[in-house]
Design a protein around this motif. Structure first.
Motif, PDB file in Angstrom:
ATOM      1  N   ARG A 223       0.832  -1.196   0.000  1.00 27.24           N
ATOM      2  CA  ARG A 223       0.000   0.000   0.000  1.00 27.24           C
ATOM      3  C   ARG A 223       0.874   1.257   0.000  1.00 27.24           C
ATOM      4  O   ARG A 223       1.975   1.273   0.552  1.00 27.24           O
ATOM      5  N   SER A 224       0.369   2.313  -0.603  1.00 26.30           N
ATOM      6  CA  SER A 224       1.099   3.577  -0.647  1.00 26.30           C
ATOM      7  C   SER A 224       0.831   4.343   0.649  1.00 26.30           C
ATOM      8  O   SER A 224      -0.011   5.239   0.711  1.00 26.30           O
ATOM      9  N   TRP A 225       1.556   3.997   1.697  1.00 25.20           N
ATOM     10  CA  TRP A 225       1.339   4.597   3.009  1.00 25.20           C
ATOM     11  C   TRP A 225       1.898   6.021   3.040  1.00 25.20           C
ATOM     12  O   TRP A 225       2.964   6.301   2.521  1.00 25.20           O
ATOM     13  N   GLY A 226       1.159   6.886   3.694  1.00 26.29           N
ATOM     14  CA  GLY A 226       1.623   8.247   3.923  1.00 26.29           C
ATOM     15  C   GLY A 226       1.987   8.438   5.378  1.00 26.29           C
ATOM     16  O   GLY A 226       1.472   7.749   6.267  1.00 26.29           O
ATOM     17  N   ALA A 231       1.060   8.089  11.303  1.00 26.16           N
ATOM     18  CA  ALA A 231       1.102   8.835  12.563  1.00 26.16           C
ATOM     19  C   ALA A 231      -0.257   8.794  13.258  1.00 26.16           C
ATOM     20  O   ALA A 231      -0.340   8.634  14.487  1.00 26.16           O
ATOM     21  N   THR A 232      -1.317   8.919  12.486  1.00 25.66           N
ATOM     22  CA  THR A 232      -2.672   8.852  13.054  1.00 25.66           C
ATOM     23  C   THR A 232      -2.928   7.482  13.680  1.00 25.66           C
ATOM     24  O   THR A 232      -3.522   7.373  14.758  1.00 25.66           O
ATOM     25  N   ALA A 233      -2.470   6.422  13.006  1.00 22.76           N
ATOM     26  CA  ALA A 233      -2.633   5.072  13.549  1.00 22.76           C
ATOM     27  C   ALA A 233      -1.941   4.924  14.898  1.00 22.76           C
ATOM     28  O   ALA A 233      -2.413   4.212  15.782  1.00 22.76           O
ATOM     29  N   ARG A 238       2.549  14.006  13.126  1.00 20.18           N
ATOM     30  CA  ARG A 238       3.541  13.553  12.148  1.00 20.18           C
ATOM     31  C   ARG A 238       4.956  13.741  12.662  1.00 20.18           C
ATOM     32  O   ARG A 238       5.802  12.853  12.542  1.00 20.18           O
ATOM     33  N   THR A 239       5.231  14.896  13.257  1.00 20.97           N
ATOM     34  CA  THR A 239       6.593  15.211  13.708  1.00 20.97           C
ATOM     35  C   THR A 239       7.039  14.273  14.813  1.00 20.97           C
ATOM     36  O   THR A 239       8.148  13.718  14.780  1.00 20.97           O
ATOM     37  N   ILE A 240       6.183  14.088  15.819  1.00 23.94           N
ATOM     38  CA  ILE A 240       6.539  13.225  16.949  1.00 23.94           C
ATOM     39  C   ILE A 240       6.687  11.778  16.484  1.00 23.94           C
ATOM     40  O   ILE A 240       7.626  11.080  16.880  1.00 23.94           O
TER      41      ILE A 240
END
Length: 325
Positions: A223-226, A231-233, A238-240
């Motif tokens: 899958r094309s993971w972003g 980060a949400t999962a 995103r930064t942390i």
């Protein structure tokens, strides 16, 4: 390529790289003794069933030891070149034990666990991709002491391994393989719980806060993971998330994902019937050339070239003659 997302990443790795535990030797001896020699297998397990012993190992980075072993203790050696073990007590001259090439496990049947030193040795068979994964994750020696409060499972496996090896029961060969594999798992678990693994996939697996994102990548590697989705999962920004992942794995999340895809590709390429184009699509690459470029960057050679000698490399890893325990 889809896996159940509830499956943890360590189990997934064990399945994918086909880890196999084997028993390669052992002995029961009374009085002073020494054993050892050159190691030809990259991953070596040593378990003390009864008595006491000291173990040294040499290899890249220099010698390690002596490590004192007590009953139920397990040692995992990674890419060591030489091994020496000493045990027993008394004033007689030390017996020099030379492990037999064709070890007969039933020779342990006469062992007296109250009077003898009893040692069993095993090895971990794994393909080229898995071998590199384990090599990068492990120090030269991992010692799991039976006195640790969480080591009861590994001590029990040592006992079961000895009983199966010495008991000549129906199905013992199968049981020995399974127990040896479970023993490796318990050693890795203990290393995660008690030691601080170096940055890499093993340390990453031990970070429970990153587990939800890691499970998703392993469940759907193509899958094309972003970064935002992962980060949400994990319940982080995103930064942390990116920084925590990098501190654990030693690389960013999407770089890890690419490396994991190449591990899967290496395993798949051992099958001569797997087509490069289909494999590239399964792993999320839009073209054969994009997949081949990624494979060559990570593995160091083109997929077709890797395929040509993958079988030879796998056989060499699996069939190295035991030279010590």
């Amino acid at each position: 390529m889809s896996h159940n997302p509830a499956v943890d990443a360590l189990s997934d790795m064990f399945d994918r790289i086909e880890v196999e535990g084997v028993m390669t030797g052992g002995f029961a001896v009374r009085g002073p003794w020494t054993s050892g020699g050159e190691l030809t297998r990259p991953f070596k397990l040593i378990a003390l069933v009864a008595g006491t012993a000291d173990v040294w190992a040499d290899g890249p980075g220099g010698p390690i030891g002596p490590i004192d072993l007590m009953p139920g203790d397990v040692v995992l050696l990674s890419y060591r070149t030489h091994l020496r073990i000493r045990g027993g007590s008394g004033t007689t001259e030390s017996a020099s034990l030379i492990p037999e090439t064709n070890f007969d496990a039933t020779s342990l049947a006469t062992a007296d666990l109250d009077r003898d030193d009893v040692l069993i040795g095993g090895a971990i068979r794994v393909g080229p991709a898995g071998s590199e994964l384990l090599r990068n994750a492990l120090p030269g020696m991992v010692h799991v002491a039976a006195t640790r409060s969480t080591s009861s499972r590994s001590s029990e496996l040592v006992r079961q391994l000895f009983e199966e090896a010495s008991g000549s029961r129906v199905g013992s060969a199968f049981a020995i393989r399974q127990n040896a594999q479970l023993l490796l798992l318990e050693v890795l678990r203990a290393h995660l719980e008690h030691d601080q693994p170096a940055m890499g996939w093993l340390r990453l697996l031990g970070d429970e806060s990153l587990a939800p994102a890691l499970r998703r990548m392993h469940a759907e590697p193509g899958r094309s993971w972003g970064l935002e989705e992962l980060a949400t999962a994990a319940g982080m920004s995103r930064t942390i998330f990116a920084e925590r992942f990098r501190r654990a794995a030693g690389e960013p999340p999407l770089t890890y994902l690419t490396r994991w895809r190449m591990v899967l590709a290496q395993r798949a390429l051992e099958d001569p019937d797997v087509r490069i184009g289909a494999l590239a699509a399964q792993l999320g690459y839009a073209s054969d050339s994009a997949f081949s470029n990624a494979f060559k960057r990570i593995v160091g050679e083109a997929p077709l070239h890797y395929r040509r000698h993958a079988g030879d490399m796998h056989r060499a890893t699996s069939s190295s003659a035991p030279s010590s325990l």
